[in-house]
Design a protein around this motif. Structure first.
Motif, PDB file in Angstrom:
ATOM      1  N   THR A 146       0.821  -1.219   0.000  1.00 42.64           N
ATOM      2  CA  THR A 146       0.000   0.000   0.000  1.00 42.64           C
ATOM      3  C   THR A 146       0.850   1.261   0.000  1.00 42.64           C
ATOM      4  OG1 THR A 146      -0.140  -0.039   2.418  1.00 42.64           O
ATOM      5  CG2 THR A 146      -1.902  -1.152   1.197  1.00 42.64           C
ATOM      6  N   GLU A 147       2.144   1.125   0.239  1.00 40.08           N
ATOM      7  CA  GLU A 147       3.046   2.276   0.287  1.00 40.08           C
ATOM      8  C   GLU A 147       3.923   2.366  -0.962  1.00 40.08           C
ATOM      9  OE1 GLU A 147       2.789   4.514   2.487  1.00 40.08           O
ATOM     10  OE2 GLU A 147       1.513   3.501   3.953  1.00 40.08           O
ATOM     11  N   THR A 162       7.898   3.970   3.273  1.00 37.90           N
ATOM     12  CA  THR A 162       6.889   4.413   2.314  1.00 37.90           C
ATOM     13  C   THR A 162       7.580   5.162   1.183  1.00 37.90           C
ATOM     14  OG1 THR A 162       4.915   5.779   1.960  1.00 37.90           O
ATOM     15  CG2 THR A 162       6.440   6.513   3.666  1.00 37.90           C
ATOM     16  N   MET A 163       7.015   5.021  -0.011  1.00 34.83           N
ATOM     17  CA  MET A 163       7.540   5.776  -1.142  1.00 34.83           C
ATOM     18  C   MET A 163       6.922   7.172  -1.222  1.00 34.83           C
ATOM     19  SD  MET A 163       7.873   2.681  -3.949  1.00 34.83           S
ATOM     20  CE  MET A 163       8.582   3.690  -5.246  1.00 34.83           C
ATOM     21  N   THR A 164       6.011   7.477  -0.296  1.00 34.35           N
ATOM     22  CA  THR A 164       5.504   8.847  -0.159  1.00 34.35           C
ATOM     23  C   THR A 164       6.530   9.646   0.641  1.00 34.35           C
ATOM     24  OG1 THR A 164       3.202   8.100  -0.178  1.00 34.35           O
ATOM     25  CG2 THR A 164       3.645  10.287   0.753  1.00 34.35           C
ATOM     26  N   ILE A 165       7.125  10.626   0.023  1.00 36.60           N
ATOM     27  CA  ILE A 165       8.186  11.410   0.674  1.00 36.60           C
ATOM     28  C   ILE A 165       7.595  12.723   1.180  1.00 36.60           C
ATOM     29  CG2 ILE A 165      10.474  12.408   0.441  1.00 36.60           C
ATOM     30  CD1 ILE A 165      10.390   9.367  -0.032  1.00 36.60           C
ATOM     31  N   PRO A 166       7.435  12.871   2.498  1.00 39.48           N
ATOM     32  CA  PRO A 166       6.867  14.114   3.033  1.00 39.48           C
ATOM     33  C   PRO A 166       7.892  15.245   3.028  1.00 39.48           C
ATOM     34  CG  PRO A 166       7.486  12.675   4.832  1.00 39.48           C
ATOM     35  CD  PRO A 166       7.762  11.903   3.566  1.00 39.48           C
ATOM     36  N   GLU A 167       7.375  16.458   2.991  1.00 44.12           N
ATOM     37  CA  GLU A 167       8.252  17.622   3.081  1.00 44.12           C
ATOM     38  C   GLU A 167       8.867  17.711   4.474  1.00 44.12           C
ATOM     39  OE1 GLU A 167       8.035  22.472   2.250  1.00 44.12           O
ATOM     40  OE2 GLU A 167       6.236  21.223   2.080  1.00 44.12           O
ATOM     41  N   HIS A 198       4.551   3.239  -4.916  1.00 46.08           N
ATOM     42  CA  HIS A 198       4.089   4.067  -6.031  1.00 46.08           C
ATOM     43  C   HIS A 198       4.975   3.766  -7.239  1.00 46.08           C
ATOM     44  CE1 HIS A 198       1.763   6.111  -2.996  1.00 46.08           C
ATOM     45  NE2 HIS A 198       2.868   6.471  -2.347  1.00 46.08           N
ATOM     46  N   GLY A 200       1.411  14.006   5.717  1.00 49.38           N
ATOM     47  CA  GLY A 200       1.251  13.531   4.349  1.00 49.38           C
ATOM     48  C   GLY A 200       1.495  12.058   4.148  1.00 49.38           C
ATOM     49  N   ILE A 201       1.754  11.315   5.231  1.00 49.47           N
ATOM     50  CA  ILE A 201       1.911   9.867   5.124  1.00 49.47           C
ATOM     51  C   ILE A 201       0.715   9.181   5.784  1.00 49.47           C
ATOM     52  CG2 ILE A 201       4.430  10.034   5.041  1.00 49.47           C
ATOM     53  CD1 ILE A 201       4.499   9.117   7.967  1.00 49.47           C
ATOM     54  N   SER A 202       0.689   7.844   5.757  1.00 53.66           N
ATOM     55  CA  SER A 202      -0.485   7.110   6.226  1.00 53.66           C
ATOM     56  C   SER A 202      -0.646   7.127   7.749  1.00 53.66           C
ATOM     57  CB  SER A 202      -0.414   5.655   5.739  1.00 53.66           C
ATOM     58  OG  SER A 202       0.774   5.030   6.205  1.00 53.66           O
TER      59      SER A 202
END
Length: 295
Positions: free
Chosen positions: A44-45, A71-76, A47, A101-103
């Motif tokens: 689920t993480e 996670t491949m979502t990189i927050p600022e 992209h 900005g992450i889960s």
């Protein structure tokens, strides 16, 4: 060498699939660094495409079970990197949870919040934070210091004087509150320039009463004199109407009686009453004030 630390972005090798025993489908991948430390990247993480043997940039955090995850979502917002984060939940036994900005939401500990709970942020407020870890490696939000805010602040021009502004409260002191405006100017609200103390993270509307030499602002949350007179006149008018257009108060009433009933000084009361008389809404007679339609 890329160490596995929560709150950081690292480049890791995709080592193998993560699969439950006898399961046909993998639920993610295990990533490793040069020290063969591994961390799970859940499906689920992910992209985009991920291939075994390839490399991916990931952000490390603790999942809801407290385990290090990727996670491949990189927050600022990261360790050493600041940005605004909206407050999403308040736990009085823990502190304020923010969305970076992450889960998983990140906790700003109650130890870093004001001692008085009604000055804590509320959901919808925002905090300027980076991240930090404690001695056990747990990830927390870290409020920006005055030095950090000074580093991002713009210098205001003297033409800002008397301008209306909006800003977010980022620091509370006994003598007043510090804000950063939407334009990025740093401002100070002295305790005498507000009716009540704003919350940490609250967006406030104010006006510039001084532009200082260093480009910072002195701010008032109190209305201008005309605006204040309009508000006071409305209070008096509403009270008068609630009594069918007659009240036992006039510009001859005692200051303590005016304060007790309207919460106004006698000078403010007389200014507001004078405004209503000038607008021909009221008249005075024998120590009473009447609406003009009673003549």
């Amino acid at each position: 060498m890329e160490y596995l630390e929560a709150g950081t972005v690292v480049n890791l090798r995709v080592d193998r699939e993560a699969r439950a025993e006898n399961a046909e489908e993998a639920f993610g991948y295990f990533l490793t660094n040069e020290e063969d430390e591994s961390v799970l990247l859940h499906k689920t993480e992910i992209h985009g495409e991920v291939e075994i043997g390839g490399e991916v940039d990931v952000f490390l955090y603790q999942d809801k079970s407290g385990r290090l995850a990727a996670t491949m979502t990189i927050p600022e917002i990261q360790i050493g990197k600041y940005a605004w984060a909206p407050v999403v939940e308040i736990r009085h036994d823990l502190g304020a949870f923010v969305d970076i900005g992450i889960s998983k939401d990140i906790l700003v500990s109650l130890d870093d919040l004001p001692l008085i709970e009604n000055l804590w942020p509320e959901p919808g407020d925002r905090l300027y934070i980076s991240l930090k870890t404690d001695s056990r490696g747990r990830l927390f939000g870290k409020l920006a210091t005055e030095d950090v805010m000074g580093g991002i602040a713009n210098k205001a021009l003297f033409t800002m004087n008397n301008k209306d502004i909006k800003g977010t409260v980022y620091r509370l002191l006994k003598v007043g509150s510090f804000i950063i405006t939407e334009e990025g100017y740093r401002g100070f609200i002295h305790e005498s320039e507000r009716k009540r103390e704003p919350r940490l993270g609250q967006m406030v509307d104010g006006r510039v009463i001084e532009v200082k030499e260093d480009g910072s602002l002195n701010i008032s949350l109190l209305p201008r004199k005309q605006e204040k007179m309009d508000e006071d006149a409305e209070v008096i008018w509403e009270y008068l109407m609630s009594r069918n257009g007659a009240m036992p108060f006039s510009d001859k009433s005692r200051p303590e009686d005016i304060q007790a009933k309207f919460g106004l000084s006698k000078a403010s009361f007389k200014r507001a009453l004078g405004k209503l008389m000038k607008e021909q809404k009221v008249y005075q007679e024998d120590g009473w004030t009447y609406s003009s339609d009673r003549k």
